[in-house]
Enzyme design. Structure first.
Site, PDB file in Angstrom:
ATOM      1  N   ARG A 225     -19.963  39.365   2.909  1.00 63.86           N
ATOM      2  CA  ARG A 225     -21.331  38.991   3.240  1.00 63.86           C
ATOM      3  C   ARG A 225     -22.283  39.882   2.448  1.00 63.86           C
ATOM      4  O   ARG A 225     -22.065  41.096   2.348  1.00 63.86           O
ATOM      5  CB  ARG A 225     -21.594  39.151   4.755  1.00 63.86           C
ATOM      6  CG  ARG A 225     -20.844  38.146   5.614  1.00 63.86           C
ATOM      7  CD  ARG A 225     -21.404  36.745   5.427  1.00 63.86           C
ATOM      8  NE  ARG A 225     -20.671  35.722   6.165  1.00 63.86           N
ATOM      9  CZ  ARG A 225     -19.761  34.929   5.645  1.00 63.86           C
ATOM     10  NH1 ARG A 225     -19.428  35.054   4.366  1.00 63.86           N
ATOM     11  NH2 ARG A 225     -19.175  34.001   6.362  1.00 63.86           N
ATOM     12  N   HIS A 273     -20.616  32.594  -4.950  1.00 62.40           N
ATOM     13  CA  HIS A 273     -20.100  32.321  -3.605  1.00 62.40           C
ATOM     14  C   HIS A 273     -18.956  31.302  -3.658  1.00 62.40           C
ATOM     15  O   HIS A 273     -18.976  30.263  -2.987  1.00 62.40           O
ATOM     16  CB  HIS A 273     -21.210  31.811  -2.680  1.00 62.40           C
ATOM     17  CG  HIS A 273     -20.903  32.056  -1.225  1.00 62.40           C
ATOM     18  ND1 HIS A 273     -21.873  32.331  -0.304  1.00 62.40           N
ATOM     19  CD2 HIS A 273     -19.723  32.076  -0.538  1.00 62.40           C
ATOM     20  CE1 HIS A 273     -21.319  32.507   0.889  1.00 62.40           C
ATOM     21  NE2 HIS A 273     -20.011  32.345   0.766  1.00 62.40           N
TER      22      HIS A 273
END
Length: 310
Positions: A225, A273
Protein backbone atom coordinates in the site's frame (compact mmCIF):
# COMPACT_ATOMS: atom_id res chain seq x y z
CA UNK A 1 -36.57 -18.40 -5.30
CA UNK A 2 -33.82 -16.77 -7.35
CA UNK A 3 -31.12 -14.73 -5.63
CA UNK A 4 -30.21 -11.24 -6.83
CA UNK A 5 -26.51 -10.53 -7.11
CA UNK A 6 -25.62 -6.89 -7.74
CA UNK A 7 -22.29 -6.55 -9.59
CA UNK A 8 -21.35 -2.98 -8.71
CA UNK A 9 -17.93 -2.68 -10.38
CA UNK A 10 -18.84 -1.64 -13.95
CA UNK A 11 -15.24 -1.07 -15.06
CA UNK A 12 -14.49 -4.83 -14.86
CA UNK A 13 -17.94 -6.12 -15.80
CA UNK A 14 -16.82 -7.34 -19.23
CA UNK A 15 -14.52 -9.88 -17.55
CA UNK A 16 -17.41 -11.33 -15.54
CA UNK A 17 -20.41 -10.80 -17.85
CA UNK A 18 -20.53 -14.39 -19.13
CA UNK A 19 -18.33 -16.17 -16.63
CA UNK A 20 -20.14 -15.32 -13.39
CA UNK A 21 -23.67 -16.38 -14.45
CA UNK A 22 -22.25 -19.52 -16.05
CA UNK A 23 -20.35 -20.58 -12.93
CA UNK A 24 -23.26 -19.76 -10.63
CA UNK A 25 -25.47 -22.04 -12.72
CA UNK A 26 -22.85 -24.79 -12.72
CA UNK A 27 -22.72 -24.55 -8.92
CA UNK A 28 -26.47 -25.03 -8.76
CA UNK A 29 -27.13 -21.49 -7.51
CA UNK A 30 -30.20 -19.87 -9.03
CA UNK A 31 -29.22 -16.21 -9.25
CA UNK A 32 -29.85 -13.16 -11.41
CA UNK A 33 -26.71 -11.06 -11.85
CA UNK A 34 -27.57 -7.39 -12.34
CA UNK A 35 -25.43 -4.30 -12.87
CA UNK A 36 -28.10 -1.90 -11.71
CA UNK A 37 -30.23 -2.17 -8.58
CA UNK A 38 -33.55 -0.42 -9.23
CA UNK A 39 -34.83 -1.87 -5.95
CA UNK A 40 -31.86 -2.23 -3.54
CA UNK A 41 -34.05 -3.93 -0.94
CA UNK A 42 -34.20 -7.13 -3.03
CA UNK A 43 -30.43 -7.47 -3.49
CA UNK A 44 -29.01 -10.55 -1.74
CA UNK A 45 -25.31 -10.02 -2.43
CA UNK A 46 -23.14 -7.14 -3.63
CA UNK A 47 -19.94 -7.77 -5.57
CA UNK A 48 -17.78 -4.75 -5.00
CA UNK A 49 -14.52 -2.95 -5.76
CA UNK A 50 -13.51 0.06 -3.62
CA UNK A 51 -13.49 2.47 -6.56
CA UNK A 52 -17.03 1.52 -7.60
CA UNK A 53 -19.71 4.24 -7.75
CA UNK A 54 -21.65 2.58 -4.93
CA UNK A 55 -20.81 4.29 -1.64
CA UNK A 56 -24.09 4.27 0.27
CA UNK A 57 -25.10 0.79 1.43
CA UNK A 58 -28.06 1.96 3.53
CA UNK A 59 -30.80 1.00 1.01
CA UNK A 60 -29.52 -2.60 0.75
CA UNK A 61 -31.53 -3.79 3.72
CA UNK A 62 -31.75 -7.42 2.58
CA UNK A 63 -28.09 -7.81 1.55
CA UNK A 64 -26.40 -10.75 3.27
CA UNK A 65 -22.78 -9.89 2.38
CA UNK A 66 -20.60 -7.50 0.40
CA UNK A 67 -18.03 -9.52 -1.52
CA UNK A 68 -14.90 -7.63 -2.49
CA UNK A 69 -13.00 -8.18 -5.71
CA UNK A 70 -9.73 -6.83 -4.29
CA UNK A 71 -7.51 -7.85 -1.38
CA UNK A 72 -7.40 -4.27 -0.04
CA UNK A 73 -10.41 -2.94 1.87
CA UNK A 74 -9.07 0.26 3.43
CA UNK A 75 -11.24 2.45 1.21
CA UNK A 76 -14.46 0.76 2.28
CA UNK A 77 -13.90 -0.61 5.79
CA UNK A 78 -14.54 2.78 7.39
CA UNK A 79 -17.77 3.42 5.48
CA UNK A 80 -20.37 3.98 8.20
CA UNK A 81 -23.26 2.97 5.90
CA UNK A 82 -21.74 -0.49 5.46
CA UNK A 83 -23.37 -2.68 8.11
CA UNK A 84 -23.38 -5.89 6.08
CA UNK A 85 -20.60 -8.51 6.45
CA UNK A 86 -17.63 -7.58 4.25
CA UNK A 87 -15.34 -10.18 2.67
CA UNK A 88 -12.06 -9.38 0.96
CA UNK A 89 -10.65 -11.28 -2.00
CA UNK A 90 -8.07 -13.96 -1.26
CA UNK A 91 -7.32 -16.04 -4.32
CA UNK A 92 -4.44 -18.20 -5.53
CA UNK A 93 -3.99 -16.08 -8.64
CA UNK A 94 -3.41 -12.99 -6.48
CA UNK A 95 -0.83 -14.90 -4.47
CA UNK A 96 0.91 -16.29 -7.54
CA UNK A 97 1.14 -12.87 -9.17
CA UNK A 98 2.52 -11.28 -6.01
CA UNK A 99 5.10 -14.02 -5.52
CA UNK A 100 6.29 -13.61 -9.11
CA UNK A 101 6.57 -9.80 -8.80
CA UNK A 102 8.38 -9.89 -5.45
CA UNK A 103 10.71 -12.70 -6.48
CA UNK A 104 11.53 -11.11 -9.83
CA UNK A 105 12.37 -7.69 -8.43
CA UNK A 106 14.25 -9.16 -5.46
CA UNK A 107 16.45 -11.16 -7.84
CA UNK A 108 16.87 -8.11 -10.08
CA UNK A 109 18.35 -6.07 -7.24
CA UNK A 110 20.20 -8.97 -5.65
CA UNK A 111 22.00 -9.81 -8.89
CA UNK A 112 22.56 -6.18 -9.89
CA UNK A 113 20.87 -6.78 -13.22
CA UNK A 114 20.37 -3.08 -13.94
CA UNK A 115 24.12 -2.60 -14.03
CA UNK A 116 24.36 -4.95 -16.99
CA UNK A 117 21.10 -4.17 -18.76
CA UNK A 118 21.59 -0.39 -18.59
CA UNK A 119 25.22 -0.21 -19.70
CA UNK A 120 25.40 2.19 -22.63
CA UNK A 121 29.04 3.03 -21.77
CA UNK A 122 30.04 -0.61 -22.28
CA UNK A 123 31.76 -0.82 -18.91
CA UNK A 124 33.30 -4.23 -18.24
CA UNK A 125 32.47 -4.70 -14.56
CA UNK A 126 33.11 -8.27 -13.39
CA UNK A 127 31.86 -7.57 -9.84
CA UNK A 128 30.10 -10.70 -8.63
CA UNK A 129 27.06 -10.39 -6.36
CA UNK A 130 26.94 -12.17 -2.99
CA UNK A 131 25.04 -15.41 -2.70
CA UNK A 132 21.39 -15.23 -1.74
CA UNK A 133 22.11 -16.71 1.68
CA UNK A 134 24.24 -13.65 2.38
CA UNK A 135 21.31 -11.29 1.79
CA UNK A 136 18.89 -10.49 4.60
CA UNK A 137 15.36 -9.97 3.30
CA UNK A 138 12.76 -8.53 5.65
CA UNK A 139 9.11 -9.16 4.86
CA UNK A 140 6.87 -6.59 6.52
CA UNK A 141 3.52 -8.34 6.71
CA UNK A 142 3.11 -12.08 7.15
CA UNK A 143 -0.44 -12.59 5.96
CA UNK A 144 -1.25 -14.90 3.08
CA UNK A 145 0.68 -12.85 0.49
CA UNK A 146 3.65 -11.99 2.70
CA UNK A 147 4.07 -15.56 3.90
CA UNK A 148 3.93 -16.93 0.35
CA UNK A 149 6.54 -14.42 -0.82
CA UNK A 150 8.75 -15.07 2.20
CA UNK A 151 8.69 -18.81 1.57
CA UNK A 152 9.47 -18.35 -2.13
CA UNK A 153 12.51 -16.21 -1.33
CA UNK A 154 13.63 -18.61 1.40
CA UNK A 155 13.43 -21.43 -1.15
CA UNK A 156 15.97 -19.48 -3.20
CA UNK A 157 18.20 -19.48 -0.10
CA UNK A 158 17.72 -15.84 0.91
CA UNK A 159 18.03 -15.16 4.64
CA UNK A 160 14.38 -14.21 5.16
CA UNK A 161 12.84 -12.81 8.33
CA UNK A 162 9.30 -11.61 8.79
CA UNK A 163 7.48 -9.03 10.85
CA UNK A 164 3.81 -8.95 11.78
CA UNK A 165 1.76 -6.66 13.98
CA UNK A 166 0.68 -9.69 16.01
CA UNK A 167 2.61 -12.79 16.99
CA UNK A 168 2.78 -15.43 14.27
CA UNK A 169 4.65 -18.68 13.83
CA UNK A 170 5.71 -19.44 10.28
CA UNK A 171 7.70 -22.61 9.75
CA UNK A 172 11.20 -21.85 8.50
CA UNK A 173 10.80 -18.04 8.67
CA UNK A 174 11.83 -16.27 11.92
CA UNK A 175 8.98 -13.84 12.50
CA UNK A 176 9.03 -10.88 14.87
CA UNK A 177 6.22 -8.68 16.13
CA UNK A 178 5.71 -5.44 18.01
CA UNK A 179 7.86 -2.30 17.92
CA UNK A 180 10.99 -3.97 19.31
CA UNK A 181 10.55 -6.81 16.86
CA UNK A 182 10.21 -4.33 14.00
CA UNK A 183 13.60 -2.81 14.74
CA UNK A 184 15.17 -6.26 14.98
CA UNK A 185 13.61 -7.34 11.69
CA UNK A 186 14.75 -4.21 9.84
CA UNK A 187 18.25 -3.95 11.29
CA UNK A 188 20.85 -4.63 8.60
CA UNK A 189 18.32 -5.76 5.98
CA UNK A 190 19.52 -5.80 2.37
CA UNK A 191 16.00 -5.94 0.92
CA UNK A 192 12.71 -4.90 2.52
CA UNK A 193 9.33 -5.89 1.09
CA UNK A 194 6.19 -4.18 2.40
CA UNK A 195 3.03 -6.30 2.28
CA UNK A 196 1.02 -4.85 5.14
CA UNK A 197 -2.54 -3.55 5.02
CA UNK A 198 -3.02 0.20 5.40
CA UNK A 199 -4.11 0.95 8.95
CA UNK A 200 -3.34 3.84 11.32
CA UNK A 201 -0.60 1.66 12.86
CA UNK A 202 1.09 0.83 9.55
CA UNK A 203 0.93 4.21 7.80
CA UNK A 204 4.48 5.56 7.26
CA UNK A 205 5.96 2.45 8.84
CA UNK A 206 8.97 2.95 6.57
CA UNK A 207 9.91 6.38 7.89
CA UNK A 208 13.32 8.04 8.27
CA UNK A 209 14.03 6.25 11.55
CA UNK A 210 13.27 2.81 10.16
CA UNK A 211 14.98 3.37 6.81
CA UNK A 212 18.14 4.25 8.74
CA UNK A 213 18.12 0.76 10.29
CA UNK A 214 18.63 -0.93 6.93
CA UNK A 215 22.00 -1.85 5.52
CA UNK A 216 23.40 1.14 3.58
CA UNK A 217 22.44 0.76 -0.07
CA UNK A 218 19.47 -1.49 0.74
CA UNK A 219 16.60 -2.06 -1.67
CA UNK A 220 12.94 -1.31 -0.91
CA UNK A 221 10.07 -3.08 -2.67
CA UNK A 222 6.52 -1.85 -2.02
CA UNK A 223 3.74 -3.88 -3.64
CA UNK A 224 1.52 -3.44 -0.57
CA UNK A 225 0.00 0.00 0.00
CA UNK A 226 1.34 3.45 -0.92
CA UNK A 227 0.92 5.03 2.53
CA UNK A 228 3.17 2.41 4.14
CA UNK A 229 6.12 4.58 3.08
CA UNK A 230 6.91 8.16 4.03
CA UNK A 231 7.60 9.48 0.52
CA UNK A 232 9.75 12.41 1.66
CA UNK A 233 11.84 10.18 3.92
CA UNK A 234 12.34 7.65 1.14
CA UNK A 235 13.45 10.32 -1.34
CA UNK A 236 15.93 11.69 1.21
CA UNK A 237 17.29 8.18 1.86
CA UNK A 238 17.64 7.57 -1.88
CA UNK A 239 19.50 10.86 -2.35
CA UNK A 240 21.89 10.07 0.51
CA UNK A 241 22.57 6.53 -0.72
CA UNK A 242 21.13 4.89 2.39
CA UNK A 243 18.61 3.29 0.02
CA UNK A 244 20.13 2.01 -3.21
CA UNK A 245 16.88 1.65 -5.14
CA UNK A 246 13.14 1.57 -4.53
CA UNK A 247 10.76 -0.42 -6.72
CA UNK A 248 7.24 0.82 -6.05
CA UNK A 249 3.97 -0.61 -7.32
CA UNK A 250 1.52 1.34 -5.13
CA UNK A 251 1.19 5.03 -4.31
CA UNK A 252 -0.82 7.47 -2.19
CA UNK A 253 -2.43 8.83 -5.36
CA UNK A 254 -3.02 6.57 -8.35
CA UNK A 255 -2.26 6.94 -11.14
CA UNK A 256 0.95 8.50 -9.86
CA UNK A 257 0.84 12.22 -10.81
CA UNK A 258 3.12 13.12 -13.71
CA UNK A 259 4.99 15.69 -11.62
CA UNK A 260 5.74 13.32 -8.74
CA UNK A 261 9.51 13.08 -8.08
CA UNK A 262 9.40 9.26 -8.17
CA UNK A 263 9.02 9.37 -11.96
CA UNK A 264 12.30 11.18 -12.57
CA UNK A 265 14.41 9.75 -9.77
CA UNK A 266 17.20 7.54 -11.16
CA UNK A 267 16.95 5.16 -8.20
CA UNK A 268 13.20 4.59 -8.38
CA UNK A 269 11.30 2.10 -10.51
CA UNK A 270 7.57 2.75 -10.88
CA UNK A 271 5.28 -0.13 -11.81
CA UNK A 272 1.58 0.71 -12.34
CA UNK A 273 -0.10 -1.30 -9.55
CA UNK A 274 0.32 -4.61 -11.35
CA UNK A 275 2.05 -6.78 -8.74
CA UNK A 276 -1.08 -8.79 -8.03
CA UNK A 277 -4.25 -8.43 -10.03
CA UNK A 278 -7.59 -10.12 -9.50
CA UNK A 279 -8.17 -12.64 -12.28
CA UNK A 280 -11.82 -13.27 -13.00
CA UNK A 281 -11.43 -17.03 -13.35
CA UNK A 282 -10.06 -17.37 -9.83
CA UNK A 283 -12.16 -14.64 -8.23
CA UNK A 284 -15.43 -16.16 -9.41
CA UNK A 285 -14.67 -19.37 -7.49
CA UNK A 286 -14.19 -17.41 -4.26
CA UNK A 287 -17.33 -15.31 -4.82
CA UNK A 288 -19.49 -18.34 -5.52
CA UNK A 289 -18.12 -20.28 -2.56
CA UNK A 290 -19.01 -17.41 -0.23
CA UNK A 291 -22.53 -17.18 -1.67
CA UNK A 292 -22.91 -20.93 -1.18
CA UNK A 293 -21.64 -20.65 2.40
CA UNK A 294 -23.97 -17.79 3.27
CA UNK A 295 -26.98 -19.62 1.87
CA UNK A 296 -26.01 -22.74 3.83
CA UNK A 297 -25.47 -20.82 7.06
CA UNK A 298 -21.74 -21.56 7.07
CA UNK A 299 -18.97 -19.08 8.06
CA UNK A 300 -17.88 -16.74 5.28
CA UNK A 301 -14.37 -16.90 3.88
CA UNK A 302 -12.00 -13.95 4.39
CA UNK A 303 -14.40 -11.98 6.57
CA UNK A 304 -13.00 -8.53 7.38
CA UNK A 305 -12.43 -7.63 11.01
CA UNK A 306 -13.66 -4.03 11.12
CA UNK A 307 -11.68 -3.27 14.30
CA UNK A 308 -8.39 -4.35 12.76
CA UNK A 309 -9.20 -2.84 9.39
CA UNK A 310 -8.63 -5.95 7.25
Amino acid sequence: MSLTVFFSAPFVWDEYRDLLPQKLAEAGIDADVVTEAPDPSVVDYIIYAPSAPLQDFTPFTHCKAVLGLWAGVERIVGNTTLTQPLCRMVDNSLTEGMVEWVTGHSLRHHLGMDRHIINSDRVWDPTCPPLARERKVTMLGMGALGTACAKALAALNFNVVGWSRTEKNVEGIPTFHGQDGLQTALHGADIVVTLLPKTPETENILNAEHLALLKPGAFVLNPGRGPLIDDAALLAALDSGQIGHATLDVFRIEPLPQDHPFWAHPRVTVTPHIAADTRATGAVKVLIENIRRAEAGEPLLHLVDRARGY
